[in-house]
Each structure stands twice: as structure tokens, then as C-alpha cells.
Design a protein around this motif. Sequence first.
Motif, PDB file in Angstrom:
ATOM      1  N   LYS A 191       0.827  -1.209   0.000  1.00 24.42           N
ATOM      2  CA  LYS A 191       0.000   0.000   0.000  1.00 24.42           C
ATOM      3  C   LYS A 191       0.858   1.255   0.000  1.00 24.42           C
ATOM      4  CE  LYS A 191      -3.702  -2.204   2.447  1.00 24.42           C
ATOM      5  NZ  LYS A 191      -3.802  -2.636   3.851  1.00 24.42           N
ATOM      6  N   LEU A 208       3.469   1.718  -1.548  1.00 23.96           N
ATOM      7  CA  LEU A 208       3.940   2.026  -2.898  1.00 23.96           C
ATOM      8  C   LEU A 208       3.123   3.168  -3.499  1.00 23.96           C
ATOM      9  CD1 LEU A 208       4.624  -1.403  -4.618  1.00 23.96           C
ATOM     10  CD2 LEU A 208       6.261   0.267  -3.777  1.00 23.96           C
ATOM     11  N   TYR A 209       1.853   3.212  -3.139  1.00 28.06           N
ATOM     12  CA  TYR A 209       1.004   4.295  -3.630  1.00 28.06           C
ATOM     13  C   TYR A 209       1.523   5.643  -3.122  1.00 28.06           C
ATOM     14  CZ  TYR A 209      -2.544   0.994  -5.284  1.00 28.06           C
ATOM     15  OH  TYR A 209      -3.209   0.017  -5.949  1.00 28.06           O
ATOM     16  N   VAL A 245       4.581   6.290  -2.341  1.00 32.66           N
ATOM     17  CA  VAL A 245       5.802   6.561  -3.102  1.00 32.66           C
ATOM     18  C   VAL A 245       5.451   7.238  -4.423  1.00 32.66           C
ATOM     19  CG1 VAL A 245       7.743   5.493  -4.326  1.00 32.66           C
ATOM     20  CG2 VAL A 245       7.087   4.663  -2.053  1.00 32.66           C
ATOM     21  N   VAL A 246       4.457   6.676  -5.106  1.00 34.27           N
ATOM     22  CA  VAL A 246       4.044   7.251  -6.391  1.00 34.27           C
ATOM     23  C   VAL A 246       3.536   8.673  -6.204  1.00 34.27           C
ATOM     24  CG1 VAL A 246       2.324   7.077  -8.226  1.00 34.27           C
ATOM     25  CG2 VAL A 246       3.553   5.043  -7.488  1.00 34.27           C
ATOM     26  N   LYS A 302       6.601  10.945  -5.532  1.00 35.85           N
ATOM     27  CA  LYS A 302       7.531  11.011  -6.661  1.00 35.85           C
ATOM     28  C   LYS A 302       6.954  11.790  -7.830  1.00 35.85           C
ATOM     29  CE  LYS A 302      11.034   7.517  -6.324  1.00 35.85           C
ATOM     30  NZ  LYS A 302      11.766   6.481  -7.067  1.00 35.85           N
ATOM     31  N   THR A 303       5.634  11.738  -7.998  1.00 41.43           N
ATOM     32  CA  THR A 303       5.024  12.474  -9.110  1.00 41.43           C
ATOM     33  C   THR A 303       4.481  13.815  -8.635  1.00 41.43           C
ATOM     34  OG1 THR A 303       2.871  11.462  -8.729  1.00 41.43           O
ATOM     35  CG2 THR A 303       4.333  10.339 -10.267  1.00 41.43           C
ATOM     36  N   LEU A 314       1.916  14.512  -6.800  1.00 38.49           N
ATOM     37  CA  LEU A 314       0.515  14.465  -7.214  1.00 38.49           C
ATOM     38  C   LEU A 314      -0.343  15.460  -6.429  1.00 38.49           C
ATOM     39  CD1 LEU A 314      -1.857  13.112  -8.689  1.00 38.49           C
ATOM     40  CD2 LEU A 314      -1.850  11.336  -6.953  1.00 38.49           C
ATOM     41  N   HIS A 315      -1.024  16.328  -7.155  1.00 41.48           N
ATOM     42  CA  HIS A 315      -2.015  17.218  -6.543  1.00 41.48           C
ATOM     43  C   HIS A 315      -3.387  16.826  -7.046  1.00 41.48           C
ATOM     44  CE1 HIS A 315       1.511  19.493  -5.511  1.00 41.48           C
ATOM     45  NE2 HIS A 315       0.783  20.367  -4.847  1.00 41.48           N
ATOM     46  N   ILE A 316      -4.310  16.583  -6.118  1.00 47.95           N
ATOM     47  CA  ILE A 316      -5.680  16.272  -6.546  1.00 47.95           C
ATOM     48  C   ILE A 316      -6.543  17.463  -6.157  1.00 47.95           C
ATOM     49  CG2 ILE A 316      -7.598  14.661  -6.387  1.00 47.95           C
ATOM     50  CD1 ILE A 316      -5.505  12.667  -5.205  1.00 47.95           C
ATOM     51  N   MET A 368      -6.866   5.852  -1.701  1.00 46.14           N
ATOM     52  CA  MET A 368      -6.651   7.199  -2.246  1.00 46.14           C
ATOM     53  C   MET A 368      -7.849   8.086  -1.894  1.00 46.14           C
ATOM     54  SD  MET A 368      -3.917   7.922  -4.113  1.00 46.14           S
ATOM     55  CE  MET A 368      -2.692   7.066  -3.150  1.00 46.14           C
TER      56      MET A 368
END
Lengths: 270, 269, 327
Positions: A47, A49-50, A52-53, A56-57, A59-61, A201
Motif C-alpha cells: 500500500k 507504494l502508492y 511513493v508514487v 515522486k510524481t 501528485l495534486h488532486i 486514495m
Amino acid sequence: MYAWWHTLKNYLVIYWLFAKNCFMAQMEYRFNFYLGIGVEISYLIAKLLYVVVVYKTDLHIGSITPDGILLFVGTFTLMTGIYSGLFFYNSLKISEYVREGTLDLLLVKPISLQFLVTLRYIHFGTPIPNVIAGGVMIVIGWNALEIPVTFFHLFAYGLFLGVATILAYCLMFLPALLSFWFVNTGGLGMIFYSIWDANNMPMAIYSKWARRIGIYVLPFMVITNFGPLLIMQELRVDQLIWGLCVPIIMLVGFRMLWKRAISNYSSASG
Amino acid sequence: MSSYETYNRIFKLGMQSALEYRMDLIFSLLSAFFPIMIQYFIWSAVYADNPDQAYFGYSYHEMIMYTIFAAFTTRIVMTHVEHEMALDIKDGHLNRYLVRPINYFSYRFFNLIGQKMFFNCLMVCAIFAVLICYSIYNGTPMKLERFLLFLAAVILAFILNMLISYAIAAIAFWLSEISYFFEMTGLFVIIISGGMFPVDIFGPWVNAMLDYSPFKLTIYFAANVVSGRLAREEIIAGIGMQGLWIISMYILSRILWRIGMKRYLGLGG
Amino acid sequence: MEIIAVKELSKSFEYYTKELGVRNSIKNLLFRKTLIKEAVRDISFRIDQGEFVAFLGPNGAGKTTTLKMLSGILHPTSGSVSVMGYNPSERKNEFKRKFAIVMGQKSQLWWDLPAIESILLNKYIYQVEDVAYRKSLDELTELLQVHHVMNVQVRRLSLGERMKLELIASLIHKPQLLFLDEPTIGLDIETQKKVRDFLKYYNEQHKTTIVLTSHYMKDIEDLCSRLILISDGQLIYDGNLKEMNGAMNQTKVIKLKFTERVKLEQLQTYAGIRHAEDYQATLEIPKEQVNAVSRELLARLPIEDILIEDIPVEEMIVSMYQRKRAQ
């Protein structure tokens, strides 16, 4: 009033005894206990790993930053711990009770059968990694978002953890409850776990329709989203009201279905 | 009776037992859908702000394709065969195979193929359907050659993964409480084989290390063959590597089982 | 005082059949043939406080189903049940605190823990006061002599020890009524006897009403003043074990031993030769003729030993089942 208090006290004592007995029984098999923790850690890594992603990216939601997402993931991880510790094993046991007829011996006890069947086993090992990791993520996310630690915030968040626990109970026992009618409900259980994992998420990443279903039909998304949203001051008033009503609705619905299931058991089997 | 007939029979037995649990099969197909959906939404959100940027070396389309194909391939390749083998070792069922004129590994292998045959064909059809939809959606013609290469890659990946499981199962000769342990190793193998996310997200260091292991050649490789990220020469080279790894894993697992078997017999079964 | 009243009680349930093969599996998916099993048919009886009653019958006769309806586990299809003034299917807690059920093949004890933990849990579930709990526990452990296994994990115990502890866990709240479903199943003869002695004592001492089902004739002969025979879901006899001898059995068995070889022809004047070989013979004779016949036998044949007996209960019951089926 006195009688009511007396009953409540008695149930708490019994729940305490359940906990004590489970702890002692699990200590009998210490190697399994540690291995259970090990398995849970490997699921936790999967879990994470999410996370990490997400970082690393970058991410903005919408307006939610990676730190904000961490608060959601943390809440999800903590709730997974609570679910696996308090409910998961019991839900596995239900179909076994029905199949092997052990339910008969539970039915004659002068105590709520639903209490006895759904809360009898508590697992101490498996929740440890999730509760710790979830707690750490919540603290990190909370700090990074600079949400003040006020009594109101703690209370509001705690309240929604309570709501989440009730919803987890009602939703995740649903497949097991169907085993009163159908012999094999393992497949449906698998689907429910997958839906549960969708909470990994924030719901903001899902499409509008998925969100509507996840909030109003099968309120899985209320479990991990409403608490963080409330303290981030992003929860709408109508959502807040729904969030406070839905555990009551679900509990009542679950209770009715439970009674149907038991009376079906008593009438249809020999 | 020729050994062909023997193994054909074992294959059919495996198929029958799989059909017994066909409801589970349908549900596991359905539950495969959810992780794909979650990751689809995650990647859509990741690429939403700058659609043309590549993350971890993947364009948006490549990433979505990878997610879908990796999920399918994981289900094709993954088995619970190490659990079954461990049970054989623990309960002493292994004796049954030792006294019969069949080879245990071959028995498990053909039984497994039988068990997975129906499901895997279904999965391959699903992948084919996705490819067709994708080419219609993009207006690009579908390359049949790529699909055929994928078929070769996925069959080899299946065999390779079976051999990895076979090698891991040998641990049951030494450890007593094993089912939890295999739960851990199973998940771990999925992760480092690229079953959840492309192995690229682990960064160059881990990737360089994984280059010396067979794991990248199972899910990660097969999914990338069909997603179109690899050139034809790379695919051919990869298939060659799969072949080499299959041979080395076969030798390794035979050695491990030989040592384990000595211990098993030494303990008197 | 009446404690159980059952009137025209019936229980039927639906079940399905599936024939072998994949094709039939698919057929079942679309259309299942429903069959109805009438497990209990139109049974009526009453049981008074303090009685020790046995339900006897072949497998699948409906004994356990009846017991489950008496304890509220199953709901009757029709008819009425009243137990201690309650309707069992309402499953009131007040009602549940007044009885206990022990099933020989199912355990309420926690497998990995010492039995004392399960017993303590029952104290709280049944809300037994501390003093009463101590007293019952001491009395029961004393009677069953299980001090030494109280603190041992249940899984390490023998079947007999487990059954004794099961009984303690079930009786800790001093029920007025105890249902026992095959309590001695699988136990060795010595433990069977101990369990029987205990039940007998407990029934007499505490005036606890006990209803028991069993396969073992010995259980019933030793313990039960009253017998309820069930076959194919129907009640075929209800009464005293001894009266059953009188009422149902108008014949006696005469067993003979001879000092020298006796030919079959010499016995042929008597009807009802069950068995005859060189030095012994068994005859079945109507009750009223027993005296005359035995006198005659003693006079005519070289008799070493003569025994006059009732027909064994097992045989009588089997013949009753057969008679019932023939009807």
C-alpha cells in the motif's frame, strides 16, 4: 436507567473477557503471531507504494497536496488496522458457524447473538503494523498541512473515526451475513475487500458517479474521507449531516437484515 | 500407458478441479477489476496537470496500458502452487509421489496447467479485446505480431514463475509454519515483478539489482511487450533471457529439492 | 409441576438434491427441485419438574430437532411449545438463563484456553453472582473430580475430560432444565458411567429436569424413569421403561441348558423356538403359559439350568420400530 447501565457494564466486562481470552489464545502460538504481523507488513508495503508514487510524481488532486493525500492514506491504513483487528476474523467465522452448526450453542446464550457472533474474536497481532504506520502518516500529514491541534479538531476527527468504525462493521459483515442464505459467499467477500482497498486514495480522484455510489449507496468512501475533509475544512454541510446520519441508518438496516438472517436460520434449517 | 497419457490425465484432473470452483473464478475476475480502476484514476490524476510529461519514462497511454496488462498478466502468471507443494511436504503426501513412477515436478506442472488453462485463455482473450478497443479508439492498426510475441513471452513468464514458486516451495523442507510465509513471499514476488506498478518506480539502483534476477522477466516484461514500449530486438533479447533464466531456475530448484528431499527422507517422512 | 408442554408439534424444511456431474450443476442453477422433509410430525407430550426423560430413536428420527425446538434454536412449523411458561422461539434472555443445552459433538469451550476461562465467561454471560458462582463451581468440580484439568488447555484434554468440563460450563448458572444431546457419545465405558452417575445425582439433588437423547441403551436404563420413543418424526411410545415391558411385551424368554444332547424334534411341540443346538435352546413363550411350560420342560428334558427372562429392551425397541414401519 440503572438496568440499562447495568447491562452496558456487563457487556463491557464480557467484551473485556473476549479480549483477554483472545490474547491468551494467541500467545499460545507466538510464532504464528509474529508471522501474522509479517504478512500484514508486506501488505502495508504494497500500500505504501502508492504513497511513493504520490510523492515522486508530486501528485495534486484539486487542492489536496501530497501531504494532504498522506492524511487520507494514513486514515485508511489506521482503519484497515481497526477492521483487521476487530471484525475481519469474526466475519470469516460466521459462515463456519452456520455450516458446522456451532451457531446452535451461541443461540441459547442469554446475550445478544449479534454481539456474540460479530465481536467474539479480537486479533492483536495483525493490526499493529497498520495502526502504527497509519498513526505516523496521520501525524505527518496533519503537521505538514499546519492544521492546528485544537480540541475541536481532535474531537471532530475522532468522531469520524467512530463513524468509520461503525460503517466498516456494517459493510464488511454484509457478505458474511449472506452465508445464512447461500453456502459460498467467499467471492463476494473478495469483491468487498477490493472496494475497501479503493479507499487507499482520496475519493477526489474518482469520477463523480463512483463518488456518489461510494457515499450514498455503499458508503465506503465516508469511512476514510470525511474525517480528513472535515479538519481540512473541505467538508460541505450536507455531507457533514449525511456523515452523521449514515452510521445510524446503516446500523438499523444491518440489524433488520441480521434478524431476517437468524429467523431464516431457525425456520428453514433442520 | 505412455507417459503422455499419464500427464494428459493429470492435466484434465487439474481442469476439472478448476471448474468445480468456477464461481470463485468469476468473482476473482470481477475483483481484478477494482485495482485496475484505482490505478487508472491515480494515473489520470497524475497526468492531468501536464499530459505530455513522462513519469518514470512512461507516457500517459503507456502507463494505462501497463496498468491493465500488468494486472491481467499477474493473474495469469501467479499461482498458489507453493502452498500446495508445502502441504504435500508437511502432510507427508510427498511419499505418494515418491513411490509412484511419476515425477513430482511434472505432476505439479501439468496439474497446474490444467487448473489455469481455462482461466488463462479467458485472460488472454480479455487482453486481445483490450488491444482491439485500444486500436479502434486511437485509430491505429493493431499489430498482430506484437500480440503473438506477447503470447510467447507470457507462456515463458508462466513457466519461469512456476519455477520460482517451485524453488521457494523447497523452504517448506526446513520451516514448519509456512502458509503465512508464502503469503509474504507471494506478495513480495508480485511487487518486484512489476505486478502493481512498473518496476521503474523503484529507481535506478533497485532496477539495476533486479536486472540480475528473473523477476523483471515475468510480469514487467510481458506487460511491456504488449503495451508497445519495447522494440522488436529488445523483445527477442528478452525472450532469450527468459529461456536462459528458465534453464537456470530449473537447475537451481532441482538442486534445492534434492537437498530438501534428502532431509525429508532422513527425517523418516 | 409441569415444565414442558408440547402440543401437536411439527417441523418440516426444504432441501435440494443434486445429481452428479457438471450438467446437473448447471441444471441446478436454473431449476432446483425442492423436496420437503418432515423431521417432526405432530408430537405431543408433557414433562413435569424433576423428571429425567429420554428421547430414543434411530438416527434422523427427529430427536435432536425436537430438542432444538424446545430450546428455541429452531422454530416449529406448526404446533405449540411451552417451556417453563415461555415460548422458546421468542428467545427471551430471561428464558435462556433458566436452561442449558449440551451437545455431545459441539463444544462451547475455547479450544486453546483452560476450561476455567470459558466457565468464567459464562458467569458473566449468565450474570451469576460471585457467591453462587463459587459454590456451583466447587460443587461441580468436586462431583466430577476435575480439579487437576481446570487449568489445562482444552485441546490437550481427553474427550471424557472435555465432556465433564462442558457439563460444568453448562451448569454453572444452575439451570432448572437441562437438555443433553448424546452426552456420552464416543466416551469410554468408565467415563460414560461417571457421567451417568453425575447426572443421576445432580437430577436428584437439585431437582433439575433433564431431557436426554442417546443411542446407548445403558444411558437410558440407568437414568431415565421415562422414555419417549420417536421414529420417523412420530412419537411411538411415551411412558415408563418397566411399563413398556409390561404393556408391549407379553412374552418371556426361556433359556435352557441340557446335560446331554437334545434333538430338535424333542422341542418341536413348543411354538416359538428361537434358537436350538445340541446342548442349549432358547424359547419364546407367552407370559401366561410360562409356569406350565417350564414345569413340563423340567419333567421331560435332561435340564441342567433354566433361566426365565424378559426380552431385552433393545430388541423390544427394534421390534417396535419395525412394527411401526410395517403399519
